[in-house]
Motif scaffolding. Sequence first.
Motif, PDB file in Angstrom:
ATOM      1  N   LYS A 129      -6.640  -5.074   8.435  1.00  0.00           N
ATOM      2  CA  LYS A 129      -5.061  -4.708   8.499  1.00  0.00           C
ATOM      3  C   LYS A 129      -5.262  -3.179   9.700  1.00  0.00           C
ATOM      4  O   LYS A 129      -5.619  -2.146   9.225  1.00  0.00           O
TER       5      LYS A 129
ATOM      6  N   LEU B 223       7.850  -4.180  -5.696  1.00  0.00           N
ATOM      7  CA  LEU B 223       7.986  -3.127  -4.835  1.00  0.00           C
ATOM      8  C   LEU B 223       5.840  -3.522  -3.652  1.00  0.00           C
ATOM      9  O   LEU B 223       5.051  -3.912  -4.653  1.00  0.00           O
TER      10      LEU B 223
ATOM     11  N   THR C 252       2.131   3.387  -4.134  1.00  0.00           N
ATOM     12  CA  THR C 252       3.782   3.632  -4.282  1.00  0.00           C
ATOM     13  C   THR C 252       3.207   3.948  -5.578  1.00  0.00           C
ATOM     14  O   THR C 252       2.582   4.151  -6.231  1.00  0.00           O
TER      15      THR C 252
ATOM     16  N   ILE D 139      -0.031   1.514 -12.660  1.00  0.00           N
ATOM     17  CA  ILE D 139      -1.904   0.623 -13.237  1.00  0.00           C
ATOM     18  C   ILE D 139      -2.290   1.501 -13.612  1.00  0.00           C
ATOM     19  O   ILE D 139      -3.483   1.560 -13.705  1.00  0.00           O
TER      20      ILE D 139
ATOM     21  N   GLU E 118      -5.752 -13.540  -5.189  1.00  0.00           N
ATOM     22  CA  GLU E 118      -6.276 -12.421  -5.779  1.00  0.00           C
ATOM     23  C   GLU E 118      -7.237 -13.086  -6.807  1.00  0.00           C
ATOM     24  O   GLU E 118      -8.188 -12.472  -7.420  1.00  0.00           O
TER      25      GLU E 118
ATOM     26  N   ARG F 151      -7.058  -5.025 -10.759  1.00  0.00           N
ATOM     27  CA  ARG F 151      -5.867  -5.906  -9.918  1.00  0.00           C
ATOM     28  C   ARG F 151      -4.937  -5.385 -10.234  1.00  0.00           C
ATOM     29  O   ARG F 151      -4.976  -5.808 -11.729  1.00  0.00           O
ATOM     30  N   GLY F 152      -3.582  -4.983  -9.477  1.00  0.00           N
ATOM     31  CA  GLY F 152      -2.591  -5.309 -10.275  1.00  0.00           C
ATOM     32  C   GLY F 152      -1.868  -6.758  -9.444  1.00  0.00           C
ATOM     33  O   GLY F 152      -1.861  -6.942  -8.757  1.00  0.00           O
ATOM     34  N   LEU F 153      -1.164  -7.083 -10.969  1.00  0.00           N
ATOM     35  CA  LEU F 153      -0.515  -8.339 -10.114  1.00  0.00           C
ATOM     36  C   LEU F 153       0.807  -8.572 -10.577  1.00  0.00           C
ATOM     37  O   LEU F 153       1.234  -8.196 -11.137  1.00  0.00           O
TER      38      LEU F 153
HETATM   39  P1  ADP Z   1      -5.207  -4.335  -0.686  1.00  0.00           P
HETATM   40  O1  ADP Z   1      -4.869  -4.225   0.949  1.00  0.00           O
HETATM   41  O2  ADP Z   1      -6.834  -4.453  -1.481  1.00  0.00           O
HETATM   42  O3  ADP Z   1      -3.783  -6.020  -1.228  1.00  0.00           O
HETATM   43  P2  ADP Z   1      -2.991  -2.688  -2.087  1.00  0.00           P
HETATM   44  O4  ADP Z   1      -2.678  -0.969  -2.142  1.00  0.00           O
HETATM   45  O5  ADP Z   1      -1.748  -3.479  -1.222  1.00  0.00           O
HETATM   46  O6  ADP Z   1      -4.748  -3.161  -1.633  1.00  0.00           O
HETATM   47  O7  ADP Z   1      -2.785  -3.535  -3.134  1.00  0.00           O
HETATM   48  C1  ADP Z   1      -4.157  -2.584  -4.490  1.00  0.00           C
HETATM   49  C2  ADP Z   1      -3.631  -3.220  -5.417  1.00  0.00           C
HETATM   50  O8  ADP Z   1      -2.677  -2.924  -6.016  1.00  0.00           O
HETATM   51  C3  ADP Z   1      -3.483  -4.961  -5.384  1.00  0.00           C
HETATM   52  O9  ADP Z   1      -4.496  -5.442  -6.319  1.00  0.00           O
HETATM   53  C4  ADP Z   1      -2.063  -5.251  -5.276  1.00  0.00           C
HETATM   54  O10 ADP Z   1      -1.585  -6.292  -5.920  1.00  0.00           O
HETATM   55  C5  ADP Z   1      -1.460  -3.967  -6.597  1.00  0.00           C
HETATM   56  N1  ADP Z   1      -0.392  -3.803  -6.585  1.00  0.00           N
HETATM   57  C6  ADP Z   1       0.133  -3.551  -5.160  1.00  0.00           C
HETATM   58  N2  ADP Z   1       1.401  -2.809  -5.450  1.00  0.00           N
HETATM   59  C7  ADP Z   1       2.052  -2.718  -6.984  1.00  0.00           C
HETATM   60  C8  ADP Z   1       2.857  -2.885  -6.727  1.00  0.00           C
HETATM   61  N3  ADP Z   1       3.818  -2.634  -7.150  1.00  0.00           N
HETATM   62  N4  ADP Z   1       2.836  -2.595  -9.047  1.00  0.00           N
HETATM   63  C9  ADP Z   1       1.870  -3.363  -9.461  1.00  0.00           C
HETATM   64  N5  ADP Z   1       0.597  -3.545  -8.851  1.00  0.00           N
HETATM   65  C10 ADP Z   1       0.221  -3.109  -7.190  1.00  0.00           C
END
Ligand code: ADP
Length: 170
Positions: A47, A132, A20, A26, A104, A93-95
């Motif tokens: 998943k 998102l 996305t 990030i 997390e 990682r994204g927060l």
């Molecule tokens: P996972 O299955 O490991 O959770 P994701 O693809 O859902 O993998 O997410 C990967 C990382 O990106 C995670 O740290 C998640 O918190 C972060 N992330 C997901 N969506 C967003 C967003 N909209 N903005 C910032 N970080 C995000």
Amino acid sequence: MYRKNENLIAVYPGSFDPPTKGHIDIINRASKIFPNVVVAITYNYSKNHMFSLEERLSMMKEAVFKIKNVKVEAFSGLLVDYLNSINSFCIIRGLRALSDFEYEFQLALMNRKLKKDVETIFLMPDKEYTFLSSSMVRELTFLGGNFKKFVPNNVYKKINKIEKKRRKNV
Ligand code: ADP
């Protein structure tokens, strides 16, 4: 360990199902901080994925090809084993919100238990992307909603193509 060098690799792991604009935000931020960033796409067995590993890989590769210090790879198994294999100790990682924090936090501490010198670094996306998630995009795709503004252009096109093919085969 020798840390402050141009060979430092930060790994941004995730399932990216699909990638996305939040993920790309990030990756952009990380690429400005770290000399090398590897986006590590995993087949996460707990998943159910909407897109295959190959589809997620090609969507992500296309979305970030312009950022010179970013590479996209696939990995399976434990993240810490993957880090060891490429000589990295740094996880990005994204927060987004408080709701992300507990999971997390657990993950970061578990990885530190498994590999003592590992560091998890959290980056916050632009506030536009804090709501998102990939699962939201999957839901919109499934229900026929418009998700164009939530994903990179190439991802939008690819998802439409995949969905068209799927519907034909049903
Ligand atoms: P996972 O299955 O490991 O959770 P994701 O693809 O859902 O993998 O997410 C990967 C990382 O990106 C995670 O740290 C998640 O918190 C972060 N992330 C997901 N969506 C967003 C967003 N909209 N903005 C910032 N970080 C995000």
